[in-house]
Design a protein around this motif. Structure first.
Motif, short mmCIF file in Angstrom:
data_model
loop_
_atom_site.label_atom_id
_atom_site.label_comp_id
_atom_site.label_asym_id
_atom_site.label_seq_id
_atom_site.Cartn_x
_atom_site.Cartn_y
_atom_site.Cartn_z
N LEU A 245 0.73 -1.05 0.02
CA LEU A 245 -0.03 0.01 0.12
C LEU A 245 1.09 1.23 0.21
O LEU A 245 1.98 1.18 0.68
N VAL A 246 0.31 2.11 -0.79
CA VAL A 246 1.09 3.55 -0.76
C VAL A 246 0.15 4.70 -0.27
O VAL A 246 -0.89 4.92 -0.67
N VAL A 247 1.12 5.49 0.63
CA VAL A 247 0.41 6.71 1.31
C VAL A 247 1.27 7.74 0.77
O VAL A 247 2.64 7.55 1.07
N ALA A 248 0.81 9.06 0.42
CA ALA A 248 2.00 9.79 -0.19
C ALA A 248 1.17 11.28 0.11
O ALA A 248 -0.06 11.35 -0.14
N SER A 249 2.01 12.22 0.00
CA SER A 249 1.60 13.64 -0.09
C SER A 249 0.89 13.99 -1.35
O SER A 249 1.45 13.13 -2.42
N ASP A 250 0.36 15.00 -1.35
CA ASP A 250 -0.52 15.38 -2.78
C ASP A 250 0.39 16.21 -3.62
O ASP A 250 -0.14 17.11 -4.30
N VAL A 251 1.64 16.26 -3.65
CA VAL A 251 2.55 17.08 -4.55
C VAL A 251 2.34 16.51 -6.08
O VAL A 251 1.79 15.49 -6.39
#
Length: 394
Positions: free
Chosen positions: A316-322
């Motif tokens: 699973l990937v969680v990332a900032s919305d850049v």
């Protein structure tokens, strides 16, 4: 077709730059092309010349002398001229930063060879990202002007993502000469994830824990301080959560001090750098890969490689919305995006995923399928074919 590639650095130095180069060149060789590889004086590791590393042979430019930038350009140019005379390539392909292009341009033009310039990140933005420059100062403006002029002079310009191409178009670079060569994944290396090693998990204190991980370099723009700042809130909801940080870099000591100051050091595992061949063992321990990049020009314009590797590894990937993440991740479908620079938003996204394990299999399957269909090195290197053929046959 024979191509002289001019590179900043290469294997055996380990970096995302080096690994991308290896993947591109191996795929070009599978097409029957003959790549010749030259590094600039910025390749700082001593070794033979030429040097074989990772199954590829690299020619080295000599040390640049007392005038760093001008010396590097001259040394690269002399080495490129020798290789052009020796191997008679069909074209020259320079990979950012701009010093490679400035070095090889004269040698290519003297032989009337077409020249491609490929941008992996703007040099001026990379300097801001790694703390060696400031946005808008004289060095930044000068470097930006050099990069822009190189793109005007090149016969074709490649870039690893749409953000860079859009920025180049805003500088007046003709869209018809630009093409995309996006980051990708070798599914033979990353597509068959290892089972978690219980002994390794136990040795790191991760047995039976919910593991949030980051594998990479500890630069400021990666936002790992935001991830550590989110940890107290995460632990309130998920007391068995642990943060696994694999790698190292200039922010390492500050991150450790921050974890100690927040009282969460017992919940954070710093492994230090690990050999490349061991990386898959650490991926296998992680439930969620987190990429909390900070909002800035570098992260808004450039797509990273790591989230693609994580998707291929069925994580699973969680990332900032850049912007760089939004080119790779569809929120709620192939990953979860949260507001960049906001630890509370990161905590909410991570705890939400940890609380909804029943949704994991479908999201993992969807993300890996997207990578397999859209982001393989075979598909990326295929984008060179029409560009090279047009330049060589013009």
């Amino acid at each position: 077709m024979r191509i002289l590639h001019v590179l900043d650095h290469s294997l055996p130095l380990h970096s995302g730059y080096s690994f991308r180069t290896r993947a591109l060149i191996e795929e070009q060789k599978r097409l029957g092309w003959e790549p010749i590889l030259l590094t600039s004086p910025r390749h700082s590791l001593d070794g033979p010349n030429p040097e074989t590393a990772g199954g590829l042979t690299f020619h080295r430019s000599p040390a640049s002398g007392p005038m760093p930038l001008l010396g590097e350009i001259r040394a690269t140019g002399k080495a490129a001229a020798r290789l052009i005379d020796r191997f008679d390539p069909d074209l020259v392909h320079c990979h950012s930063p701009v010093l490679t292009f400035l070095g090889a341009r004269g040698a290519a033009r003297r032989r009337n060879l077409p020249i491609v310039y490929e941008i992996r990140a703007f040099w001026e933005d990379a300097a801001v990202g790694n703390g060696t420059g400031r946005e808008g100062d004289f060095k930044f403006r000068m470097t930006k002007a050099m990069e822009t002029q190189a793109c005007r002079d090149a016969d074709a310009v490649g870039a690893i993502c749409q953000g860079l191409l859009d920025d180049l178009e805003s500088r007046g670079i003709e869209p018809s000469k630009m093409f995309a060569v996006p980051n990708a994944v070798d599914l033979a290396q990353f597509g068959a994830p290892e089972a978690a090693d219980p002994e390794l998990a136990a040795s790191l204190g991760l047995a039976g824990k919910e593991v949030i991980g980051f594998l990479g370099s500890f630069y400021d723009y990666e936002g790992l301080d935001d991830l550590i700042a989110a940890l107290p809130s995460i632990l309130t909801e998920r007391p068995e959560a642990r943060l696994l940080l694999v790698g190292g870099g200039p922010r390492e000591q500050e991150l450790k001090a921050q974890a100690a100051r927040l009282g969460v050091m017992d919940h954070v595992v710093f492994t230090g750098r690990v050999p490349q061949e061991e990386v898959a063992r650490y991926y296998a321990l992680v439930d969620i890969l987190a990429y909390p990049r900070k909002p800035m020009r570098l992260t808004e314009l450039v797509t990273p490689l790591k989230p693609l590797e994580a998707m291929a590894q069925e994580k699973l990937v969680v990332a900032s919305d850049v912007g760089g993440h939004k080119e790779l991740i569809e929120d709620g479908v192939t990953g979860t995006l949260f507001r960049a620079g906001d630890p509370s938003a990161a905590a909410e996204a991570i705890t939400g995923l940890l609380a909804s394990r029943d949704s994991w299999p479908e999201r993992i399957h969807t993300a890996k399928k997207w990578v397999a269909e859209n982001r393989t090195w075979e598909r990326t290197v295929a984008n060179y074919i029409p560009v090279y053929e047009h330049l060589v046959n013009r």
